[in-house]
Design a protein around this motif. Sequence first.
Motif, PDB file in Angstrom:
ATOM      1  N   MET A 166       0.644  -1.385  -0.086  1.00 40.54           N
ATOM      2  CA  MET A 166       0.055   0.128   0.086  1.00 40.54           C
ATOM      3  C   MET A 166       0.796   1.086  -0.095  1.00 40.54           C
ATOM      4  O   MET A 166       1.781   1.311   0.705  1.00 40.54           O
ATOM      5  CB  MET A 166      -0.798  -0.076   1.315  1.00 40.54           C
ATOM      6  CG  MET A 166      -1.831   1.413   1.436  1.00 40.54           C
ATOM      7  SD  MET A 166      -2.878   1.216   2.722  1.00 40.54           S
ATOM      8  CE  MET A 166      -3.996   0.106   2.635  1.00 40.54           C
ATOM      9  N   ASP A 207      -2.475   5.857  -1.002  1.00 45.36           N
ATOM     10  CA  ASP A 207      -3.373   5.013  -0.932  1.00 45.36           C
ATOM     11  C   ASP A 207      -3.979   5.156   0.663  1.00 45.36           C
ATOM     12  O   ASP A 207      -5.211   5.125   0.981  1.00 45.36           O
ATOM     13  CB  ASP A 207      -3.478   3.528  -1.186  1.00 45.36           C
ATOM     14  CG  ASP A 207      -3.100   3.332  -2.672  1.00 45.36           C
ATOM     15  OD1 ASP A 207      -3.958   4.015  -3.484  1.00 45.36           O
ATOM     16  OD2 ASP A 207      -2.402   2.665  -3.021  1.00 45.36           O
ATOM     17  N   LYS A 257      -5.839   8.450   1.114  1.00 46.07           N
ATOM     18  CA  LYS A 257      -7.290   8.362   0.743  1.00 46.07           C
ATOM     19  C   LYS A 257      -7.910   7.496   0.932  1.00 46.07           C
ATOM     20  O   LYS A 257      -9.139   7.206   0.593  1.00 46.07           O
ATOM     21  CB  LYS A 257      -7.045   8.354  -0.951  1.00 46.07           C
ATOM     22  CG  LYS A 257      -6.382   9.684  -1.689  1.00 46.07           C
ATOM     23  CD  LYS A 257      -6.497   9.353  -3.200  1.00 46.07           C
ATOM     24  CE  LYS A 257      -6.178  10.818  -3.548  1.00 46.07           C
ATOM     25  NZ  LYS A 257      -6.377  10.862  -5.147  1.00 46.07           N
ATOM     26  N   ARG A 316      -7.892   4.190   0.888  1.00 45.47           N
ATOM     27  CA  ARG A 316      -8.358   3.126  -0.034  1.00 45.47           C
ATOM     28  C   ARG A 316      -8.080   1.678   0.672  1.00 45.47           C
ATOM     29  O   ARG A 316      -7.183   1.278   1.360  1.00 45.47           O
ATOM     30  CB  ARG A 316      -7.713   3.155  -1.285  1.00 45.47           C
ATOM     31  CG  ARG A 316      -7.815   4.352  -2.036  1.00 45.47           C
ATOM     32  CD  ARG A 316      -7.083   4.379  -3.330  1.00 45.47           C
ATOM     33  NE  ARG A 316      -7.273   5.691  -4.028  1.00 45.47           N
ATOM     34  CZ  ARG A 316      -6.653   6.134  -5.150  1.00 45.47           C
ATOM     35  NH1 ARG A 316      -5.550   5.588  -5.421  1.00 45.47           N
ATOM     36  NH2 ARG A 316      -7.134   7.208  -5.617  1.00 45.47           N
ATOM     37  N   ILE A 344      -6.889  -3.185  -1.851  1.00 47.65           N
ATOM     38  CA  ILE A 344      -6.030  -2.885  -3.371  1.00 47.65           C
ATOM     39  C   ILE A 344      -5.477  -4.146  -3.921  1.00 47.65           C
ATOM     40  O   ILE A 344      -5.037  -4.778  -3.261  1.00 47.65           O
ATOM     41  CB  ILE A 344      -5.009  -1.712  -2.865  1.00 47.65           C
ATOM     42  CG1 ILE A 344      -5.684  -0.690  -2.389  1.00 47.65           C
ATOM     43  CG2 ILE A 344      -4.140  -1.400  -3.963  1.00 47.65           C
ATOM     44  CD1 ILE A 344      -4.631   0.170  -1.423  1.00 47.65           C
ATOM     45  N   LYS A 354      -4.832  -1.586 -11.430  1.00 47.36           N
ATOM     46  CA  LYS A 354      -5.096  -1.194  -9.890  1.00 47.36           C
ATOM     47  C   LYS A 354      -6.738  -1.142  -9.634  1.00 47.36           C
ATOM     48  O   LYS A 354      -7.182  -0.184  -9.893  1.00 47.36           O
ATOM     49  CB  LYS A 354      -4.475  -0.149  -9.489  1.00 47.36           C
ATOM     50  CG  LYS A 354      -4.409   0.220  -8.013  1.00 47.36           C
ATOM     51  CD  LYS A 354      -3.637   1.685  -7.783  1.00 47.36           C
ATOM     52  CE  LYS A 354      -3.846   2.117  -6.189  1.00 47.36           C
ATOM     53  NZ  LYS A 354      -3.194   3.224  -6.288  1.00 47.36           N
ATOM     54  N   TYR A 407      -9.368  -1.353  -6.416  1.00 43.83           N
ATOM     55  CA  TYR A 407      -9.705  -0.806  -5.114  1.00 43.83           C
ATOM     56  C   TYR A 407     -10.802  -0.464  -4.485  1.00 43.83           C
ATOM     57  O   TYR A 407     -11.841  -0.256  -5.324  1.00 43.83           O
ATOM     58  CB  TYR A 407      -8.452   0.325  -4.698  1.00 43.83           C
ATOM     59  CG  TYR A 407      -8.813   1.599  -5.340  1.00 43.83           C
ATOM     60  CD1 TYR A 407      -9.625   2.514  -4.800  1.00 43.83           C
ATOM     61  CD2 TYR A 407      -7.905   1.580  -6.448  1.00 43.83           C
ATOM     62  CE1 TYR A 407      -9.585   3.887  -5.550  1.00 43.83           C
ATOM     63  CE2 TYR A 407      -8.139   2.953  -7.226  1.00 43.83           C
ATOM     64  CZ  TYR A 407      -9.060   3.977  -6.761  1.00 43.83           C
ATOM     65  OH  TYR A 407      -9.198   4.926  -7.309  1.00 43.83           O
ATOM     66  N   ASP A 465     -12.818   2.463  -2.517  1.00 37.07           N
ATOM     67  CA  ASP A 465     -12.396   3.788  -2.017  1.00 37.07           C
ATOM     68  C   ASP A 465     -13.182   3.867  -0.603  1.00 37.07           C
ATOM     69  O   ASP A 465     -13.738   3.038  -0.080  1.00 37.07           O
ATOM     70  CB  ASP A 465     -12.972   4.963  -2.855  1.00 37.07           C
ATOM     71  CG  ASP A 465     -14.516   4.866  -3.200  1.00 37.07           C
ATOM     72  OD1 ASP A 465     -15.193   4.020  -2.534  1.00 37.07           O
ATOM     73  OD2 ASP A 465     -14.991   5.684  -3.917  1.00 37.07           O
TER      74      ASP A 465
END
Length: 116
Positions: free
Chosen positions: A1, A5, A8, A10, A13, A75, A77, A79
């Motif tokens: 990570m 990330d 934010k 996330r 991932i 990528k 993920y 959110d």
Amino acid sequence: MSLTDLIKRRKNIVYQKSEGLNLAIYSINEFKDRRFTFRGFKNKYSGINGEELLNLLEKETGSTLIVYRYTTKVKKYTDRKGVSQMQIRIIGKASMMSRYNPFDMELNITTEMSMK
């Protein structure tokens, strides 16, 4: 990570990498009902659906005079709102060597936030 990330917030991932364009096509079909932003060679398209995106991707990759070696990086993920998102980078190398070449290109595709 990565730090971005983490900031934010996330979660879940998943990174994928593959030679060629098959991974990009598979990932676009997986998020087919969503809207995408596509940054090509010259133009930037936003708010396009999966079918239009596949047509634009075919035009962008088929319209070049140089034969490229494509690498796809995906990528996926979740959110902070719990919505699945995806970023695709398609990197086209014009030469067999890994150093800088002015003819190398990069295409970026991202999913847009749904307005539900």
